[in-house]
Design a protein around this motif. Structure first.
Motif, short mmCIF file in Angstrom:
data_model
loop_
_atom_site.label_atom_id
_atom_site.label_comp_id
_atom_site.label_asym_id
_atom_site.label_seq_id
_atom_site.Cartn_x
_atom_site.Cartn_y
_atom_site.Cartn_z
N GLU A 10 9.66 17.42 82.60
CA GLU A 10 9.05 18.54 82.37
C GLU A 10 9.93 20.00 82.50
N ASN A 11 10.68 19.81 83.56
CA ASN A 11 11.69 20.94 83.91
C ASN A 11 12.84 20.98 83.17
N LYS A 12 12.97 21.58 82.07
CA LYS A 12 14.00 21.51 80.90
C LYS A 12 15.25 22.25 81.80
N ASP A 13 15.08 23.27 82.49
CA ASP A 13 15.95 24.05 83.05
C ASP A 13 16.80 23.03 84.12
N LEU A 14 16.09 22.37 84.94
CA LEU A 14 16.63 21.34 85.78
C LEU A 14 17.63 20.40 85.16
N VAL A 15 17.03 19.90 83.86
CA VAL A 15 17.84 18.84 83.32
C VAL A 15 19.04 19.40 82.81
N LEU A 16 19.18 20.69 82.16
CA LEU A 16 20.34 21.32 81.62
C LEU A 16 21.29 21.61 83.02
N GLU A 17 20.72 21.88 84.02
CA GLU A 17 21.47 22.25 85.42
C GLU A 17 22.33 20.74 85.77
N GLU A 18 21.18 19.69 85.91
CA GLU A 18 21.89 18.47 85.90
C GLU A 18 23.14 17.92 85.19
N MET A 19 22.85 18.40 83.71
CA MET A 19 23.79 17.79 82.73
C MET A 19 24.94 18.71 82.99
N CYS A 20 25.00 19.95 83.30
CA CYS A 20 26.08 20.80 83.44
C CYS A 20 26.91 20.28 84.66
N LYS A 38 26.29 26.98 85.43
CA LYS A 38 25.02 26.41 85.03
C LYS A 38 24.40 27.38 84.04
N GLU A 39 24.28 28.57 84.00
CA GLU A 39 23.70 29.59 83.20
C GLU A 39 24.55 29.69 81.82
N ALA A 40 25.93 29.45 81.80
CA ALA A 40 26.76 29.41 80.68
C ALA A 40 26.27 28.20 79.73
N TYR A 41 26.02 27.00 80.57
CA TYR A 41 25.98 25.74 79.99
C TYR A 41 24.46 25.61 79.18
N LEU A 46 21.14 25.90 74.76
CA LEU A 46 19.83 26.59 74.00
C LEU A 46 19.97 27.40 72.71
N LYS A 47 21.43 28.07 72.63
CA LYS A 47 21.64 28.65 71.41
C LYS A 47 21.96 27.97 70.36
#
Length: 142
Positions: A10-20, A38-41, A46-47
């Motif tokens: 559900e939390n895609k931001d958390l997924v991207l943070e973990e992946m980063c 994390k923000e740059a990743y 997403l872009k």
């Protein structure tokens, strides 16, 4: 170890943070690339018009992300069965390697056969080590 598709989280931001975090640990220690914030990743992923959570698989040991694989299917080709896509990267934390995690991530992607083709690219020594790590890998991708 549990493999899930990122679309299930559900939390895609958390997924991207973990992946980063995994990405940074793998590439900065082994390939000497600069780490992402994390923000740059998140922004980078997403872009990317071809990034889709539906073709990202995550490997968890207990609640810790220990690896992932990112698939790519160019937007203009999604309805064309002749074009399957490819995977962009596969990362597994060093202490979790040689435990079948990379193979399980490849298998998750392989289960979408017909939607993807597999193209491997990387440093020669590391690629050969990866291919030699499991005899089933070559038979799945060649």
């Amino acid at each position: 170890m549990k493999i899930i598709c990122a679309i299930e989280k559900e939390n895609k931001d958390l997924v991207l943070e973990e992946m980063c975090e995994v990405w940074n640990e793998v590439v900065t220690l082994e390939y000497f690339l600069k780490p992402f914030t994390k923000e740059a990743y998140k922004e980078y992923m997403l872009k990317n018009q071809h990034f889709d959570f539906d073709i990202v698989y995550l490997a968890y040991e207990d609640e810790k992300l220990v690896g992932f694989i990112i698939g790519v299917c160019k937007q203009g080709y999604k309805d064309n069965p002749a074009y399957g896509g490819y995977f962009n990267s596969i990362c597994v934390l060093k202490e979790y390697r040689n435990k079948g995690i990379g193979s399980s991530l490849l298998k998750a992607m392989e289960d979408k056969r017909g939607e993807f083709c597999v193209i491997l690219a990387g440093y020669t020594k590391e690629m050969q080590s990866f291919l030699d790590s499991n005899s089933g890998i070559v038979s799945r991708i060649l």
